[in-house]
Design a protein around this motif. Structure first.
Motif, short mmCIF file in Angstrom:
data_model
loop_
_atom_site.label_atom_id
_atom_site.label_comp_id
_atom_site.label_asym_id
_atom_site.label_seq_id
_atom_site.Cartn_x
_atom_site.Cartn_y
_atom_site.Cartn_z
N GLY A 37 -0.33 0.09 -12.24
CA GLY A 37 -0.94 1.41 -12.26
C GLY A 37 0.12 2.50 -12.14
N TYR A 38 1.08 2.24 -11.28
CA TYR A 38 2.16 3.20 -11.06
C TYR A 38 3.01 3.36 -12.32
CZ TYR A 38 5.72 5.60 -8.28
OH TYR A 38 6.58 6.52 -7.77
N ALA A 48 1.02 5.14 -14.95
CA ALA A 48 0.94 6.58 -14.69
C ALA A 48 2.24 7.28 -15.08
CB ALA A 48 0.64 6.83 -13.22
N ALA A 49 3.35 6.65 -14.73
CA ALA A 49 4.64 7.27 -14.99
C ALA A 49 4.95 7.35 -16.47
CB ALA A 49 5.74 6.50 -14.26
N ASN A 53 2.40 -6.18 -5.03
CA ASN A 53 1.08 -5.77 -5.49
C ASN A 53 1.16 -5.39 -6.96
OD1 ASN A 53 -1.40 -4.52 -6.03
ND2 ASN A 53 -1.64 -3.88 -3.91
N HIS A 73 2.41 10.81 -2.26
CA HIS A 73 2.54 9.37 -2.02
C HIS A 73 3.93 8.89 -2.44
CE1 HIS A 73 -1.98 8.88 -1.80
NE2 HIS A 73 -1.54 8.14 -0.81
N ALA A 123 -1.07 -5.17 -9.30
CA ALA A 123 -2.06 -4.22 -9.83
C ALA A 123 -1.62 -2.78 -9.56
CB ALA A 123 -3.43 -4.48 -9.22
N ARG A 124 -1.13 -2.54 -8.34
CA ARG A 124 -0.69 -1.18 -8.02
C ARG A 124 0.58 -0.82 -8.79
NH1 ARG A 124 -2.93 -1.11 -2.54
NH2 ARG A 124 -4.34 0.67 -2.53
N ILE A 174 0.87 -1.18 0.00
CA ILE A 174 0.00 0.00 0.00
C ILE A 174 0.91 1.23 0.00
CG2 ILE A 174 -1.65 1.33 1.38
CD1 ILE A 174 -2.89 -1.28 2.26
N PRO A 175 0.67 2.18 -0.90
CA PRO A 175 1.56 3.35 -0.96
C PRO A 175 1.57 4.10 0.37
CG PRO A 175 0.04 3.31 -2.83
CD PRO A 175 -0.42 2.24 -1.89
#
Lengths: 443, 154
Positions: free
Chosen positions: A241-242, A245-246, A235, A37, A237-238, A20-21
């Protein structure tokens, strides 16, 4: 003397997994707070954590003026939240800590088929002044997974008593389930050049992936092999996503070649890849997957590391020992062999390539010429046409791989082990052997 | 003042993770999860909520300095925006405020579930108890999405 922290960092290890961030607040010269974050807060020791320097210049600018920061970390399994008061100490741009965090970031990028997305400019090491728990509704701590040293010792003994590579591999996959509670694991071995890895055994995947290959340095598995470092993804999935995004675009590429996909869970959330080293040489990698986020913890990483070293030494010990095949039927199956890359196709369906392909072709040719079905590892080694290297030939692994591919792809051609270092070719349909000088068709 | 357009309002009022940063007069920073961000009709003022029991220090900071930073992040896409400004705590909250926070918490749990957080763990990110509303005037806004553009003004 410094007083102990309210909450010892080592008592909340999963907060530092990046599952978790975390959130960080710093203060500017004008007294204005800045909050953002962080993907990972890395626990360095009982009084220090490390933060990655990637994108957030304001945070760096602030800590250069005011070294104080506060970080909020969350225990993924319980949602318990802790706040850490930090004081910036120094920045590292090389060394073990830097490399570990760099590999962790590169692994996410590698999964996405990207490079240079997460350029780690430095690792900020901070002293932890205090760590306190916030009040919560459900304060029960996450259960700490214990490691049974007795079972680890038993595994070590089993490996030492293994007769051949096949037994080593079977015991390794069994141990992943028994010791790590992981039922989805595979072993890849390095080829003779140590530039490529190929899957030789797997358990718990929809498709075994036997024979799948990856270049050392490519994808998460290849990166772990190249850096000689364990990579733990907590994780997926996270992380995706990260990465997305980047980068702002999506291009999934796990790094495997496209002929046979690597073993993979469709919904995997966690991954642990540990290089197997013996005498400083890369033997292969042990890879574990889970559909649960946060499935592999720091303790699992240690345990997998010990297992991987044991397995590597066991493989080196049994190294050059064994394996299996014979005949007749209805319509002949066309076996095409492309010398360029030693690939073999059965009725135009790809089977295998490389050294294993060369071995199969050689066995079939001998069978055609001499009607012989029994073979020995020794004669394979001495067979100059195969061009196996003198020292480390991985023949046994190739034979296991070949047998698995045959089991997966057809029911008329088998390699069966008949004794230590001996095997039989079992052929139940007539074969038509066709050697092609040109390269294989595009796949 | 920074004026929040409709698209940004929609983002801020969705199931984002809200982290609130404050600092005391001595420059000591504090961070807590916030809840229920809402854009006022003026489009230059935003409200959010802190838990009295979990965030007494940040609330003290706001009372002392008025300075506040709020970053809203989409748990799935990581799109993030930071709003900075000055504000104050509002003594009483309404039933409407509580309903607004409940709506945001439900959306937050749904969003983090998609990226693998167990619902019981997500639920443990707050306690049932008194909420304090903070209204602040947004002076500056920044792109906080990880990547080369992070930190740039909106």
């Amino acid at each position: 003397m410094t007083s102990p922290l309210q909450v010892a960092l080592e008592s909340i290890p999963t907060c530092f997994e990046g599952t978790i961030p975390s959130a960080i607040c710093t203060v500017g010269a004008d007294g204005a707070p800045n909050v953002t974050h962080l993907s990972v807060v890395h626990r360095v020791d009982e009084r220090h954590v490390a933060l990655s320097r990637q994108f957030f210049k304001k945070t760096e600018e602030n800590t250069s003026l005011n070294p104080l920061a506060q970080v909020e970390v969350v225990e993924p399994g319980t949602g318990r939240t802790f706040v850490l008061d930090l004081r910036y100490d120094h920045t590292e741009t090389s060394g073990d800590l830097f490399e570990r965090m760099r590999t962790r970031l590169d692994a996410v990028a590698a999964f996405e088929g990207m490079s240079n997305v997460f350029q780690l400019r430095g690792v900020d090491v901070c002293e932890v002044l205090e760590c306190a728990a916030l009040p919560c509704e459900f304060p029960a701590a996450e259960p700490v997974r214990g490691v049974s040293l007795e079972r680890l010792e038993a595994f070590s003994h089993q490996l030492a008593g293994s007769e051949d590579l096949e037994e080593v591999l079977r015991r390794t996959l069994d141990a992943c389930a028994e010791l790590l509670d992981c039922h989805h694991a595979y072993v890849m071995l390095a080829d003779e050049t140590a530039q490529r890895l190929y899957t030789v055994a797997s358990a718990g995947f929809p498709a075994s992936g036997a024979g799948s290959e990856v270049a050392v340095g490519t994808g998460i598995v290849g990166l772990a092999a190249q850096r000689r470092q364990t990579i733990r993804v907590t994780n997926m999935a996270r992380d995706l996503g990260y990465a997305h995004a980047a980068r702002g675009e999506f291009a999934e590429d796990r790094g495997g070649d496209d002929t046979i996909p690597l073993p993979s869970l469709p919904e995997r959330q966690s991954q642990l890849v540990t290089p197997m080293l013996a005498s400083r040489q890369l033997v292969g990698v042990l890879a574990l997957e889970s559909e649960s986020a946060g499935a592999f913890q720091a303790a699992d990483e240690c345990l997998a590391g010990i297992m991987a070293s044991q397995v590597a030494m066991a493989i080196a010990a049994v190294g050059n020992s064994t394996t299996p095949a014979a005949s007749a039927g209805v319509r002949p199956v066309q076996v095409k062999y492309y010398a360029d890359d030693e690939s073999v196709f059965l009725d135009n369906e790809y089977l295998i390539k490389g050294v294993a392909g060369g071995i199969l072709w050689r066995l079939l040719r001998i069978h055609e010429q001499e009607q012989r079905v029994d073979f020995s590892n020794r004669e394979m080694r001495l067979d100059a046409t195969l061009g196996l290297p003198d020292v480390k030939d991985n023949l046994e692994a190739r034979l296991i791989l070949l047998r698995k591919r045959l089991e997966e792809r057809c029911d008329y051609l088998r390699i069966e082990k008949t004794g230590r270092g001996r095997f039989r070719l079992e052929i139940t349909r007539p074969l038509e052997l066709v050697a092609v000088d040109a390269g294989p068709p595009s796949r | 003042m920074y004026r929040i357009d409709e698209a940004l309002q929609e983002f801020v009022e969705s199931g984002v993770a809200v982290i609130v940063g404050t600092a005391d007069a001595a420059g000591r920073p504090h961070v807590r999860l916030g809840w229920g961000p809402r854009v006022h009709p003026s489009r230059t003022r935003v409200s959010f909520f802190l838990e009295a029991e979990r965030a007494p220090v940040p609330l003290g900071d706001i009372a002392a300095t008025g300075q506040v930073a709020v970053t809203c992040s989409d748990p799935i896409t990581y799109r993030s925006v930071q709003l900075k400004g000055r504000g104050h705590a509002v003594p009483e909250i309404t039933a409407e405020d509580e309903a607004w926070v409940a709506r945001h918490r439900a959306a937050f749990i749904a969003a983090v579930a998609i990226v693998g957080d167990p619902p019981h763990a997500a639920r443990n990110r707050w306690i049932e108890g008194a909420l304090v509303r903070v209204d602040f005037d947004v002076e500056r806004a920044f792109n906080q999405t990880p990547g080369p553009g992070a930190g740039g003004p909106l």
